[in-house]
Design a protein around this motif. Structure first.
Motif, PDB file in Angstrom:
ATOM      1  N   GLU A  22      22.237  51.850  54.951  1.00 22.48           N
ATOM      2  CA  GLU A  22      21.510  51.977  56.234  1.00 22.48           C
ATOM      3  C   GLU A  22      20.713  53.276  56.219  1.00 22.48           C
ATOM      4  N   GLY A  23      19.406  53.152  56.454  1.00 19.48           N
ATOM      5  CA  GLY A  23      18.521  54.311  56.350  1.00 19.48           C
ATOM      6  C   GLY A  23      18.534  55.233  57.557  1.00 19.48           C
ATOM      7  N   CYS A  28      20.789  51.161  65.021  1.00 22.05           N
ATOM      8  CA  CYS A  28      19.649  51.958  65.508  1.00 22.05           C
ATOM      9  C   CYS A  28      18.425  51.068  65.737  1.00 22.05           C
ATOM     10  N   ALA A  30      16.947  46.746  66.121  1.00 21.10           N
ATOM     11  CA  ALA A  30      17.032  45.696  67.149  1.00 21.10           C
ATOM     12  C   ALA A  30      18.469  45.419  67.559  1.00 21.10           C
ATOM     13  N   SER A  31      19.415  45.496  66.603  1.00 26.41           N
ATOM     14  CA  SER A  31      20.803  45.122  66.914  1.00 26.41           C
ATOM     15  C   SER A  31      21.441  46.020  67.966  1.00 26.41           C
ATOM     16  N   ALA A  34      18.892  45.379  71.650  1.00 24.33           N
ATOM     17  CA  ALA A  34      18.585  44.045  72.163  1.00 24.33           C
ATOM     18  C   ALA A  34      19.148  43.845  73.572  1.00 24.33           C
ATOM     19  N   GLY A  35      18.829  42.663  74.135  1.00 24.75           N
ATOM     20  CA  GLY A  35      19.374  42.325  75.443  1.00 24.75           C
ATOM     21  C   GLY A  35      20.848  41.977  75.351  1.00 24.75           C
ATOM     22  N   GLY A  36      21.279  41.525  74.178  1.00 21.51           N
ATOM     23  CA  GLY A  36      22.679  41.149  73.996  1.00 21.51           C
ATOM     24  C   GLY A  36      23.010  39.845  74.685  1.00 21.51           C
ATOM     25  N   PHE A  37      21.987  38.997  74.831  1.00 22.10           N
ATOM     26  CA  PHE A  37      22.136  37.775  75.617  1.00 22.10           C
ATOM     27  C   PHE A  37      22.311  36.556  74.705  1.00 22.10           C
ATOM     28  N   ARG A 104      18.281  55.699  52.347  1.00 25.91           N
ATOM     29  CA  ARG A 104      17.122  54.807  52.409  1.00 25.91           C
ATOM     30  C   ARG A 104      17.017  54.036  51.117  1.00 25.91           C
ATOM     31  N   VAL A 105      16.806  52.736  51.191  1.00 25.94           N
ATOM     32  CA  VAL A 105      16.588  51.963  49.964  1.00 25.94           C
ATOM     33  C   VAL A 105      15.148  52.193  49.526  1.00 25.94           C
ATOM     34  N   GLY A 135      15.792  43.638  59.064  1.00 26.33           N
ATOM     35  CA  GLY A 135      15.264  43.299  60.385  1.00 26.33           C
ATOM     36  C   GLY A 135      13.753  43.157  60.339  1.00 26.33           C
ATOM     37  N   PRO A 136      13.033  43.738  61.301  1.00 32.36           N
ATOM     38  CA  PRO A 136      11.575  43.578  61.339  1.00 32.36           C
ATOM     39  C   PRO A 136      10.861  44.214  60.147  1.00 32.36           C
ATOM     40  N   TYR A 204      19.797  45.517  81.965  1.00 27.19           N
ATOM     41  CA  TYR A 204      18.801  45.506  80.890  1.00 27.19           C
ATOM     42  C   TYR A 204      17.619  44.655  81.348  1.00 27.19           C
TER      43      TYR A 204
HETATM   44  C1  LIG Z   1      14.055  44.407  72.611  1.00 31.29           C
HETATM   45  C2  LIG Z   1      14.838  43.299  71.928  1.00 31.29           C
HETATM   46  C3  LIG Z   1      15.634  42.437  72.685  1.00 31.29           C
HETATM   47  C4  LIG Z   1      16.357  41.416  72.047  1.00 31.29           C
HETATM   48  N1  LIG Z   1      17.188  40.631  72.806  1.00 31.29           N
HETATM   49  C5  LIG Z   1      17.961  39.694  72.200  1.00 31.29           C
HETATM   50  C6  LIG Z   1      18.902  38.940  72.960  1.00 31.29           C
HETATM   51  O1  LIG Z   1      19.065  39.121  74.161  1.00 31.29           O
HETATM   52  N2  LIG Z   1      19.636  37.996  72.312  1.00 31.29           N
HETATM   53  C7  LIG Z   1      19.499  37.780  70.966  1.00 31.29           C
HETATM   54  O2  LIG Z   1      20.196  36.904  70.417  1.00 31.29           O
HETATM   55  N3  LIG Z   1      18.621  38.492  70.212  1.00 31.29           N
HETATM   56  C8  LIG Z   1      17.868  39.452  70.792  1.00 31.29           C
HETATM   57  N4  LIG Z   1      16.985  40.183  70.047  1.00 31.29           N
HETATM   58  C9  LIG Z   1      16.875  39.888  68.611  1.00 31.29           C
HETATM   59  C10 LIG Z   1      18.022  40.522  67.817  1.00 31.29           C
HETATM   60  O3  LIG Z   1      18.334  41.785  68.363  1.00 31.29           O
HETATM   61  C11 LIG Z   1      17.593  40.701  66.353  1.00 31.29           C
HETATM   62  O4  LIG Z   1      17.211  39.439  65.844  1.00 31.29           O
HETATM   63  C12 LIG Z   1      18.727  41.232  65.496  1.00 31.29           C
HETATM   64  O5  LIG Z   1      19.338  42.364  66.095  1.00 31.29           O
HETATM   65  C13 LIG Z   1      18.167  41.604  64.136  1.00 31.29           C
HETATM   66  O6  LIG Z   1      19.209  42.186  63.395  1.00 31.29           O
HETATM   67  P1  LIG Z   1      18.891  42.781  61.974  1.00 31.29           P
HETATM   68  O7  LIG Z   1      20.175  43.342  61.442  1.00 31.29           O
HETATM   69  O8  LIG Z   1      18.185  41.738  61.178  1.00 31.29           O
HETATM   70  O9  LIG Z   1      17.813  43.952  62.249  1.00 31.29           O
HETATM   71  P2  LIG Z   1      18.020  45.435  62.806  1.00 31.29           P
HETATM   72  O10 LIG Z   1      19.130  45.505  63.798  1.00 31.29           O
HETATM   73  O11 LIG Z   1      16.669  45.936  63.243  1.00 31.29           O
HETATM   74  O12 LIG Z   1      18.508  46.228  61.526  1.00 31.29           O
HETATM   75  C14 LIG Z   1      17.647  46.488  60.444  1.00 31.29           C
HETATM   76  C15 LIG Z   1      18.115  47.795  59.830  1.00 31.29           C
HETATM   77  O13 LIG Z   1      17.475  47.978  58.578  1.00 31.29           O
HETATM   78  C16 LIG Z   1      17.334  49.356  58.395  1.00 31.29           C
HETATM   79  N5  LIG Z   1      16.324  49.579  57.344  1.00 31.29           N
HETATM   80  C17 LIG Z   1      15.029  49.162  57.341  1.00 31.29           C
HETATM   81  N6  LIG Z   1      14.442  49.528  56.188  1.00 31.29           N
HETATM   82  C18 LIG Z   1      15.391  50.191  55.451  1.00 31.29           C
HETATM   83  C19 LIG Z   1      15.402  50.821  54.174  1.00 31.29           C
HETATM   84  N7  LIG Z   1      14.313  50.843  53.370  1.00 31.29           N
HETATM   85  N8  LIG Z   1      16.547  51.406  53.740  1.00 31.29           N
HETATM   86  C20 LIG Z   1      17.679  51.384  54.512  1.00 31.29           C
HETATM   87  N9  LIG Z   1      17.725  50.796  55.730  1.00 31.29           N
HETATM   88  C21 LIG Z   1      16.599  50.211  56.192  1.00 31.29           C
HETATM   89  C22 LIG Z   1      16.924  49.894  59.759  1.00 31.29           C
HETATM   90  O14 LIG Z   1      17.214  51.279  59.863  1.00 31.29           O
HETATM   91  C23 LIG Z   1      17.782  49.025  60.680  1.00 31.29           C
HETATM   92  O15 LIG Z   1      18.986  49.660  61.065  1.00 31.29           O
HETATM   93  C24 LIG Z   1      16.253  41.220  70.639  1.00 31.29           C
HETATM   94  C25 LIG Z   1      15.448  42.100  69.882  1.00 31.29           C
HETATM   95  C26 LIG Z   1      14.763  43.122  70.521  1.00 31.29           C
HETATM   96  C27 LIG Z   1      13.925  44.077  69.672  1.00 31.29           C
END
Ligand SMILES: Cc1cc2nc3c(=O)[nH]c(=O)nc-3n(C[C@H](O)[C@H](O)[C@H](O)COP(=O)(O)OP(=O)(O)OC[C@H]3O[C@@H](n4cnc5c(N)ncnc54)[C@H](O)[C@@H]3O)c2cc1C
Length: 209
Positions: A22-23, A28, A30-31, A34-37, A104-105, A135-136, A204
């Protein structure tokens, strides 16, 4: 994902070493914001429906882990604190042997088509299997390793606000539709605003940019 890997029937900590790199910080991205819904979208023609039903089912299975007092429930829906939720799952994964590396990767080294090591800002980690869960930022994985395809994941802009109202709010989620149109996910939801009350009295609010 790390949590579910440790729950796989074939997982044995002595045989498999799982490192989560984790970088910035756990939850930190979206997880944690998020809304947590969770809801099952029943009766709606949403491309997310089967995914939503599966995640609501998984959530029920996780009830033993998650403190029920930290959830808000209304008909067919559950609201959790996503930051606490993610940290709870991470703590369980660590208990089961997952190692968290705060780095960081910067690249993925391969031997032919097989991964060999993950290059990080704190040195390489040997690995024969790599899961890209950025994530994004996942779309940027092609900068880390040569991929035979593009990962079609990116971010889009929205607004979210966490409020602490002075008076208690009823545990009911509110969805407000302000217009018609197609959003960036292709759903025909126009401009929607969501309000989710949380177990700790916070509310939220999410809306389009
Ligand atoms: C505002 C908002 C509201 C939302 N509400 C909902 C909801 O109500 N219900 C629902 O089901 N979903 C919701 N979502 C969607 C959901 O939160 C996401 O789909 C989910 O959290 C994505 O998880 P993830 O682990 O893929 O990404 P993330 O939680 O974004 O984690 C990606 C991680 O990768 C790390 N990273 C990136 N590049 C590197 C690198 N090169 N080296 C090391 N680490 C790196 C980042 O630091 C980050 O911690 C919402 C999203 C947002 C933004």
């Amino acid at each position: 994902m790390a949590y579910y890997l440790t729950r796989h029937p074939a997982y044995a900590p002595r045989q498999y070493r799982i490192s989560l790199v984790e970088g910035t910080g756990i939850a930190c991205g979206a997880s944690g914001k998020a809304g947590g819904f969770f809801r099952d979208f029943s009766g709606e023609a949403s491309p997310l429906q089967s995914f939503a039903v599966a995640s609501l089912r998984q959530h029920r299975e996780l009830n033993a882990l998650l403190d029920r007092r930290r959830q808000t429930r209304s008909a067919g829906a559950v609201v959790v604190d996503p930051y606490l939720f993610t940290h709870t799952l991470m703590a369980e994964a660590e208990k089961a042997g997952v190692r968290v590396v705060h780095a960081r990767v910067t690249g993925i080294e391969c031997d032919g088509e097989r991964p060999k090591a993950v290059q990080t800002s704190r040195g390489p980690i040997t690995a024969d299997t790599v899961i890209i869960a950025m994530g994004p930022w996942s779309g940027q994985a092609s900068l880390l390793v040569r991929l035979p395809y593009r990962i079609p994941v990116s971010g889009y802009k929205g607004n979210s606000i966490l409020m602490s109202p002075l008076n208690p709010v009823r545990p009911q989620c509110l969805f407000i539709r302000t217009g018609e149109g197609v959003d960036q996910e292709g759903s025909n939801n126009g401009s929607e605003i969501y309000l989710f009350p949380r177990h700790n009295g916070q509310v939220y609010i999410w809306g389009p940019k």
